[in-house]
Design an enzyme around this catalytic site. Structure first.
Site, PDB file in Angstrom:
ATOM      1  N   GLU A  40      61.405  47.297  14.792  1.00 36.11           N
ATOM      2  CA  GLU A  40      62.449  46.825  13.726  1.00 36.11           C
ATOM      3  C   GLU A  40      63.132  45.434  14.158  1.00 36.11           C
ATOM      4  O   GLU A  40      62.956  45.277  15.563  1.00 36.11           O
ATOM      5  CB  GLU A  40      63.529  47.901  13.584  1.00 36.11           C
ATOM      6  CG  GLU A  40      64.624  47.582  12.712  1.00 36.11           C
ATOM      7  CD  GLU A  40      65.661  48.581  12.455  1.00 36.11           C
ATOM      8  OE1 GLU A  40      66.400  48.729  11.293  1.00 36.11           O
ATOM      9  OE2 GLU A  40      65.956  49.371  13.325  1.00 36.11           O
ATOM     10  N   LYS A 112      63.334  49.040   4.022  1.00 39.05           N
ATOM     11  CA  LYS A 112      64.125  50.242   4.354  1.00 39.05           C
ATOM     12  C   LYS A 112      65.091  51.075   3.512  1.00 39.05           C
ATOM     13  O   LYS A 112      65.918  50.273   2.762  1.00 39.05           O
ATOM     14  CB  LYS A 112      65.150  49.635   5.711  1.00 39.05           C
ATOM     15  CG  LYS A 112      65.597  50.783   6.403  1.00 39.05           C
ATOM     16  CD  LYS A 112      66.542  50.265   7.732  1.00 39.05           C
ATOM     17  CE  LYS A 112      67.211  51.384   8.435  1.00 39.05           C
ATOM     18  NZ  LYS A 112      67.845  50.808   9.450  1.00 39.05           N
ATOM     19  N   CYS A 153      63.520  53.028  11.332  1.00 43.78           N
ATOM     20  CA  CYS A 153      64.364  53.432  12.201  1.00 43.78           C
ATOM     21  C   CYS A 153      65.458  54.441  11.528  1.00 43.78           C
ATOM     22  O   CYS A 153      64.953  55.893  11.792  1.00 43.78           O
ATOM     23  CB  CYS A 153      65.597  52.155  12.472  1.00 43.78           C
ATOM     24  SG  CYS A 153      66.483  52.571  13.941  1.00 43.78           S
TER      25      CYS A 153
END
Length: 275
Positions: A40, A112, A153
């Site tokens: 990330e 994301k 994440c």
């Protein structure tokens, strides 16, 4: 198929981060990797929103992404940039993942979905949604003998996403991350193993690691987990490095045969209050 997790300690300068990435990708390619995943915030790990606004570049014509496409073509491998911030019209950013094919072309992107908004006792409220806009679509892409499922994440705390990816055909879950040290020590391994076990999929997690220019410290420990939940390779530290291991699609078939949780799942009514 050999795959690689690239561990980095990204800073505030996109050009410097790209320069740090280049030899790591070359190492992965030299060791036979067909696919390499970076962490990330690969291209910039911002100190704050103002610093991010001053450096983040538009998606179209992005210099570092163009260079990564060239590296993917040079090495003849799939290169998956775990994420980078992309400015949006509303003044916020997308935390965007980008997959390049061996021909250097972009194959897929993913924004994301899950954002960390929390009030933590003794600490200030953290509102990721003040800086980033969450995506609204799960993404898969073909990857040689596998189908790749995208996540970033904090997504790893939401099993429903991985269930949806697996049911859509994903057999390899990508989890680029920048975990803090305390949460990494407590949750990193157990969450990633759980996502592999419950979907019968390989999981590859490429992490940021070490002390960053923005003042943060990240956990590292990039790893690959097989569909039975076994960690088959790990960088057991927080320094930059390259983790290469081999994965076999037959292991996915076997794990899902032994525990057919995906096909045994049933819909059900949510619990409600009773008088």
């Amino acid at each position: 198929m050999k795959i690689a997790a690239i561990q980095m300690c990204s800073g505030l300068d996109p050009a410097a981060n790209l320069a740090a990435l280049e030899p790591l990708l070359a190492d992965a390619a030299a060791r036979g990797a067909r696919y390499a995943l970076t962490p990330e915030v690969t291209m910039i790990f911002p100190e704050n929103r103002d610093q991010l606004k001053s450096v983040a570049a538009p998606f179209e014509g992005h210099l570092q992404l163009a260079a990564v496409g060239g590296l993917a073509k040079q090495h003849g491998m799939h290169v998956h940039i775990g994420s980078l911030p992309i400015p949006l019209e509303d003044g916020r950013f997308a935390n965007r993942s980008v997959l390049f094919g061996p021909d250097g072309g972009q194959r897929a992107t993913y924004d994301k979905i899950h954002l960390f908004d929390a009030d933590i006792a003794g600490l200030n409220a953290y509102r990721e949604s003040a800086t980033y806009k969450g995506g609204d679509s799960a993404v898969i892409a073909p990857l040689d003998e596998f189908t790749l499922g995208f996540s970033i994440c904090y997504d790893m705390r939401f099993p429903r996403l991985y269930n949806a990816l697996a049911n859509a055909g994903a057999s390899l879950m990508a989890v680029p991350a920048a975990f803090t040290v305390p949460t990494g020590q407590a949750h990193w391994h157990v969450l990633l193993r759980a996502r592999a076990i419950e979907t019968g999929s390989y999981v590859i997690a490429a992490a940021q690691g070490g002390s960053h220019a923005n003042g943060r410290a990240t956990y590292g420990h990039s790893l690959v987990i097989d569909p039975w939940g076994k960690i088959i390779a790990e960088l057991d530290h927080d320094r930059p490095g390259v983790l290469v291991t081999e994965i076999d699609p037959a292991a996915v078939t076997e794990a899902r045969r032994r525990v057919p949780a995906l096909v045994n799942a049933r819909d059900f009514a949510a619990p409600g209050l009773r008088d």
